[in-house]
Design an enzyme around this catalytic site. Sequence first.
Site, PDB file in Angstrom:
ATOM      1  N   SER A  50      -7.137 -35.950 -48.052  1.00 16.74           N
ATOM      2  CA  SER A  50      -7.662 -35.196 -49.197  1.00 16.74           C
ATOM      3  C   SER A  50      -9.025 -34.565 -48.913  1.00 16.74           C
ATOM      4  O   SER A  50      -9.285 -33.428 -49.327  1.00 16.74           O
ATOM      5  CB  SER A  50      -7.728 -36.075 -50.445  1.00 16.74           C
ATOM      6  OG  SER A  50      -8.528 -37.220 -50.220  1.00 16.74           O
ATOM      7  N   CYS A  78       0.778 -38.080 -52.354  1.00 19.64           N
ATOM      8  CA  CYS A  78      -0.250 -38.779 -51.585  1.00 19.64           C
ATOM      9  C   CYS A  78      -1.608 -38.071 -51.732  1.00 19.64           C
ATOM     10  O   CYS A  78      -2.237 -38.175 -52.775  1.00 19.64           O
ATOM     11  CB  CYS A  78       0.201 -38.945 -50.144  1.00 19.64           C
ATOM     12  SG  CYS A  78      -0.669 -40.252 -49.261  1.00 19.64           S
ATOM     13  N   HIS A 169       5.619 -40.633 -50.160  1.00 20.31           N
ATOM     14  CA  HIS A 169       6.095 -39.386 -49.549  1.00 20.31           C
ATOM     15  C   HIS A 169       7.605 -39.218 -49.765  1.00 20.31           C
ATOM     16  O   HIS A 169       8.401 -39.555 -48.889  1.00 20.31           O
ATOM     17  CB  HIS A 169       5.796 -39.389 -48.040  1.00 20.31           C
ATOM     18  CG  HIS A 169       4.356 -39.287 -47.721  1.00 20.31           C
ATOM     19  ND1 HIS A 169       3.735 -38.079 -47.543  1.00 20.31           N
ATOM     20  CD2 HIS A 169       3.414 -40.248 -47.566  1.00 20.31           C
ATOM     21  CE1 HIS A 169       2.453 -38.294 -47.281  1.00 20.31           C
ATOM     22  NE2 HIS A 169       2.234 -39.595 -47.301  1.00 20.31           N
ATOM     23  N   GLU A 171       9.315 -36.614 -49.569  1.00 26.52           N
ATOM     24  CA  GLU A 171       9.864 -35.641 -48.614  1.00 26.52           C
ATOM     25  C   GLU A 171      10.372 -36.313 -47.341  1.00 26.52           C
ATOM     26  O   GLU A 171      11.109 -35.709 -46.570  1.00 26.52           O
ATOM     27  CB  GLU A 171       8.812 -34.568 -48.282  1.00 26.52           C
ATOM     28  CG  GLU A 171       7.702 -35.011 -47.359  1.00 26.52           C
ATOM     29  CD  GLU A 171       6.555 -35.768 -48.021  1.00 26.52           C
ATOM     30  OE1 GLU A 171       5.514 -35.957 -47.363  1.00 26.52           O
ATOM     31  OE2 GLU A 171       6.675 -36.168 -49.196  1.00 26.52           O
TER      32      GLU A 171
END
Length: 191
Positions: A50, A78, A169, A171
């Site tokens: 981040s 996340c 996550h 994905e």
Amino acid sequence: MKLKIGILALQGDFEAHAHRLSELGAMPVLVRKMDQLEALDGLVIPGGESSVFLNLLGGKGFARLREYVLHRPVFGTCAGCILLAREVENPHQTGMGVLDIVVRRNAYGRQIDSTILEGPTKLPGGPLEQVYIRAPRIEKVGPEVEVLAEREGYPVLIRQGIRLAATFHPELSADTRVHAEFLRLAEGRSS
């Protein structure tokens, strides 16, 4: 008409998000410049670091991104969840304040503590696979936030209006339900 969903493609596994969105019938757009945002029906902010996102965006990019996510569907995973938060801890960091949550960075440990779990969810279809990599933890949620899944009593998948966030996550899982839920939110907003 296919939904045009952007994926902030500055870092993280944006390709995995693009593949999943395409698999579900959306048109993924890799976003590297903030002027691409206006043509989109929604945006995914992927994992990564981040603080690196903040550095890469810079002040102007952060302001343009925040303006977009204030009014349009967004899904943060996340690090994306961290960026969308009202408050960020460990250490304190700027968030966009569009989700009424308090997030603690790296709360589940270091890279070596990464894990894959299955847990209950309010999404139909049974337990949800959750892939954690140096994951943040949502410490508090405001009254408008709906908790869709938990880990050890803490929210890990939340929805607030047209915004969705996961500390894991999705994905990286074969389970498509989390992305499908985001597309449902985006479709409701674009119609």
